[in-house]
Write an enzyme that holds these catalytic residues in place. Structure first.
Site, PDB file in Angstrom:
ATOM      1  N   LYS A 124       0.872  -1.075  -0.086  1.00 59.74           N
ATOM      2  CA  LYS A 124       0.061   0.141  -0.101  1.00 59.74           C
ATOM      3  C   LYS A 124       1.037   1.140   0.028  1.00 59.74           C
ATOM      4  CE  LYS A 124      -0.667   0.100   5.240  1.00 59.74           C
ATOM      5  NZ  LYS A 124       0.179   1.276   5.220  1.00 59.74           N
ATOM      6  N   LYS A 151       1.584  -0.766  10.061  1.00 58.86           N
ATOM      7  CA  LYS A 151       2.398  -0.138   9.186  1.00 58.86           C
ATOM      8  C   LYS A 151       2.036   1.414   9.161  1.00 58.86           C
ATOM      9  CE  LYS A 151       4.951  -3.724   8.361  1.00 58.86           C
ATOM     10  NZ  LYS A 151       4.421  -4.504   9.738  1.00 58.86           N
ATOM     11  N   ASP A 152       3.169   2.233   8.843  1.00 57.68           N
ATOM     12  CA  ASP A 152       3.252   3.436   8.612  1.00 57.68           C
ATOM     13  C   ASP A 152       2.065   3.919   7.427  1.00 57.68           C
ATOM     14  OD1 ASP A 152       5.821   2.935   9.362  1.00 57.68           O
ATOM     15  OD2 ASP A 152       5.881   4.961   9.980  1.00 57.68           O
ATOM     16  N   LYS A 153       1.389   5.292   7.459  1.00 54.85           N
ATOM     17  CA  LYS A 153       0.452   5.761   6.456  1.00 54.85           C
ATOM     18  C   LYS A 153       1.295   6.209   5.303  1.00 54.85           C
ATOM     19  CE  LYS A 153      -2.855   8.820   5.222  1.00 54.85           C
ATOM     20  NZ  LYS A 153      -3.907   9.905   5.579  1.00 54.85           N
ATOM     21  N   GLN A 190       3.848   8.397  15.415  1.00 58.61           N
ATOM     22  CA  GLN A 190       2.362   7.520  14.799  1.00 58.61           C
ATOM     23  C   GLN A 190       1.528   6.802  15.333  1.00 58.61           C
ATOM     24  OE1 GLN A 190       5.786   7.015  14.262  1.00 58.61           O
ATOM     25  NE2 GLN A 190       6.031   5.116  12.791  1.00 58.61           N
TER      26      GLN A 190
END
Length: 701
Positions: free
Chosen positions: A309, A338-340, A432
């Site tokens: 993604k 997971k990070d954006k 985050q």
């Protein structure tokens, strides 16, 4: 925004473990500057082709929706072999207009196709475990209740009861409870000190006002059977208000056990589109039951894949996939978040979707900046923490010296990287984790859930940002009106989580109980995520206090991990040791062995100033008596231990000159070179690359 400023101050007050000067730079200039690749338990990068055969076909295994519907077993419909010595209860023979039972002239019937051996045993249990007289009295009690209901006269006074007497054997009691509920779904059984008491099932009668008696009977048999991965479908219904009433009844009475969804009827007439309501058990609602023979034969389909993604939240990505595949978000499992703002690769498993079906959506999801590959059959779901770590490929741009630092920039960068490579970094949870940049942070929602402030938690989740866009206008409208239905009409379709919550609030209302039901629209992993966020915030503060108080010395009362090979955050209590005075004097342990507890009901605390600090903070937040369990949301938080210092592995880097041309007056120009850093490293699971970079650069992001 004020809250976010407070958060930045809180994060910038965190400590460093190294003493170099550092440098400035920009991370995440674009998602491609921050690539995260999960490392599976075998140590393999999940973006590489798997060794396992991709796309294994399961011949003869149809899609779950194509399974023939299991015929419900009516316990009154039996055939017994002649000469059987079993004492079998007499069939209930009520008035002729009772559609749930055969007429009295029919002496015997056949067991429906699909009856399991286990269900037959339950049927015979009434004859084998109850004497003939008790069986007759039970049948008469059931007849009396049905005749009373069919005459439409109310049951006045205390609810009538019938006692089967004391059954000392626990297994026999369990068999009888189920057998009676299956034979008489309009009755319920209650245990009292080994005694089984039978009563009218008033919820059955209430449901009969909404659906046919046959449907009500089958529905309660379905509830009692609790067969894994089974579904129950009400008859097609064109009346939307009526369907809404059925949804409301089932979710109000049994929302903790099951969930409902409406679907268009298969092969419906386009001119008269019927809709059916399907009921299914919530995930883990029957986790501890023994599986029946049928559920083992009808094995659940699991499909593993790698999800790529870009610039997309993980929960948002799962929401998109769930809609496209026709499943619910809780059908997806994963090893870590997971990070954006990044390009990320992670392993996932989805239930009830074949590899073929997943392969079909590849083109459709690319529009959402997603891709799926390494598609293959799997045996089970993934669990959080089921990974070895993550690999990072990061570009840091616009490098420059710290303010008032005139040293050579390249030397500063080399010094910083080598320092952290050998000494490590403070293992903080990254910003985050808490939703930096938002008015309300995830830890605030977690604290509200821990205090069982369900309405407050919902309002925090739906708090708008200071932005004028459709999402925030919808949130603002909700906080002003608490009109869930109106907010749904304003909330964009792609906000899957918000819409799921609002749909539940519309169904159950904005009450404490309604908000509890609304939180169940989120999968368990997301509900627990908010509580983990609060625990993470407290852990960050605890580490800062620990380092400010004792520095890098290991002191008496500290907790150290004795298992060097153990997974971080997975240390059992017997591997965590309390440092003694003698061990402090002998310098027996190093700072990289020190752990601090992440809040929960099954952890011990340091026996020094840090332990006292934990108690003061819990009192400050109103959690001095908290047991770290939220029964209404089925959340248990045992807690764990986390090392306060970690080191990156397989670290490599490269400096690159990028030339920017500034055009000056009169056609002249200056060719100015700026430095960028390409850095790659591996981190253990639950470690944050931004935190490692913070230690290297001595710079908060």
């Amino acid at each position: 925004m004020e809250e976010d400023t407070d958060f930045r101050i809180r994060f910038s007050s965190l400590c460093f473990i190294t003493d170099h000067v550092g440098f400035h730079g920009t991370i995440k200039s674009s998602p491609s500057d921050f690539v995260v690749i999960e490392i599976d338990e075998r140590g393999q990068l999940v973006n590489k082709a798997t060794d396992e055969p991709i796309y294994k076909m399961s011949k003869g295994l149809p899609e779950p929706n194509n399974f023939a519907k299991k015929t419900k077993l009516g316990l009154q419909n039996l055939v017994f072999e002649e000469g059987s010595n079993q004492k079998v209860g007499i069939l209930v023979r009520c008035s002729d207009d009772d559609q749930n039972h055969q007429s009295g002239s029919e002496k015997e019937d056949t067991i429906h196709d699909g009856t399991s051996k286990g269900e037959e045993e339950k049927i015979y249990a009434l004859g084998s475990l109850l004497d003939e007289k008790t069986n007759e009295l039970l049948d008469q009690f059931a007849c009396d209740i049905k005749e009373k209901w069919n005459s439409e006269s109310e049951l006045t006074g205390p609810s009538p009861e019938f006692s089967l007497g004391r059954i000392l054997d626990k297994n026999q009691r369990a068999i009888l409870h189920s057998a009676i509920r299956q034979k008489f779904p309009f009755l319920i059984t209650v245990g009292k000190n080994s005694e089984i008491v039978v009563k009218p099932n008033l919820e059955y009668k209430e449901l009969c006002h909404l659906v046919s008696e046959e449907e009500a009977s089958d529905f309660f048999k379905y509830l009692d059977a609790k067969k894994e991965n089974s579904k129950f479908t009400f008859k097609p219904d064109t009346n939307k208000d009526h369907r809404k009433a059925v949804h409301h009844f089932v979710n109000k009475k049994f929302g903790n056990l099951v969930e409902t969804k409406s679907f268009p009827e298969a092969n419906y007439n386009a001119g008269n589109p019927n809709t059916v309501i399907t009921v299914r058990f919530r995930e883990k609602a029957h986790k501890h039951r023994k599986r029946s023979v049928e559920s083992q034969e009808r094995k659940v389909i699991y499909t593993a894949f790698t999800l790529q993604k870009e610039n997309l939240e993980m929960f948002e990505a799962i929401g998109f996939l769930a809609v496209i595949l026709g499943v619910i978000p809780s059908d997806f499992s994963y090893a870590g978040l997971k990070d954006k703002k990044a390009i990320t690769y992670q392993a996932m498993v989805v239930r009830k979707v074949t590899p073929e079906r997943l392969k079909d959506i590849e083109k459709e999801i690319k529009k959402k900046r997603m891709n799926v590959f390494n598609i293959r059959s799997a045996d089970d779901s993934l669990r959080l923490g089921q990974l070895k770590g993550n690999h990072f490929d990061i570009v840091i741009r616009n490098l420059k010296n710290q303010v008032n630092d005139s040293a050579n920039l390249r030397e500063r960068i080399l010094e910083a990287i080598e320092n952290v490579k050998h000494k490590g970094f403070v293992n903080y949870y990254g910003p985050q984790r808490f939703g930096i940049g938002r008015k309300v942070h995830t830890d605030q929602i977690g604290l509200a859930l821990l205090k069982s402030e369900m309405v407050k938690a919902v309002k925090l989740f739906l708090t708008p940002e200071d932005l004028d866009d459709p999402v925030n206008r919808a949130k603002k409208y909700f906080l002003q009106t608490e009109d869930a239905k109106g907010t749904l009409s304003l909330m964009p379709e792609f906000k899957v989580r918000e819409r799921a919550l609002l749909e539940s609030l519309h169904r159950f209302s904005m009450t404490e109980e309604g908000c509890i039901q609304a939180w169940f629209s989120f999968p368990h992993s997301m509900r627990i995520f908010y509580i983990h966020a609060y625990s993470s915030k407290i852990w960050n503060e605890a580490v800062s206090y620990r380092l400010a108080t004792y520095g890098s010395r290991v002191v008496e009362g500290d907790l150290v991990c004795l298992d060097e090979d153990g997974d971080d955050e997975q240390f059992p209590n017997n591997k965590v040791h309390l440092v003694t005075e003698e061990e402090e004097s002998a310098n027996a342990y190093a700072i990289h062995q020190v752990v601090l507890p992440v809040l929960g009901y099954n952890v011990q605390y340091p026996k020094n100033k840090v332990g006292l600090w934990y108690q003061e903070v819990l009192s400050r937040d109103g959690l001095q008596t908290c047991r770290f369990k939220v029964p209404t949301l089925r959340l248990n938080v045992p807690g764990c231990y986390r090392k306060i210092v970690k080191q990156p592995r397989n670290l490599s880097y490269q400096l690159i000159e990028e030339h920017d041309i500034d055009v000056k007056a009169e056609g002249s120009h200056i060719d100015e070179a700026t430095l960028s850093l390409l850095i790659s490293f591996d981190l253990d699971a639950s470690c944050y690359a931004t935190v490692c970079l913070r230690e290297i650069m001595k710079h908060d992001f």
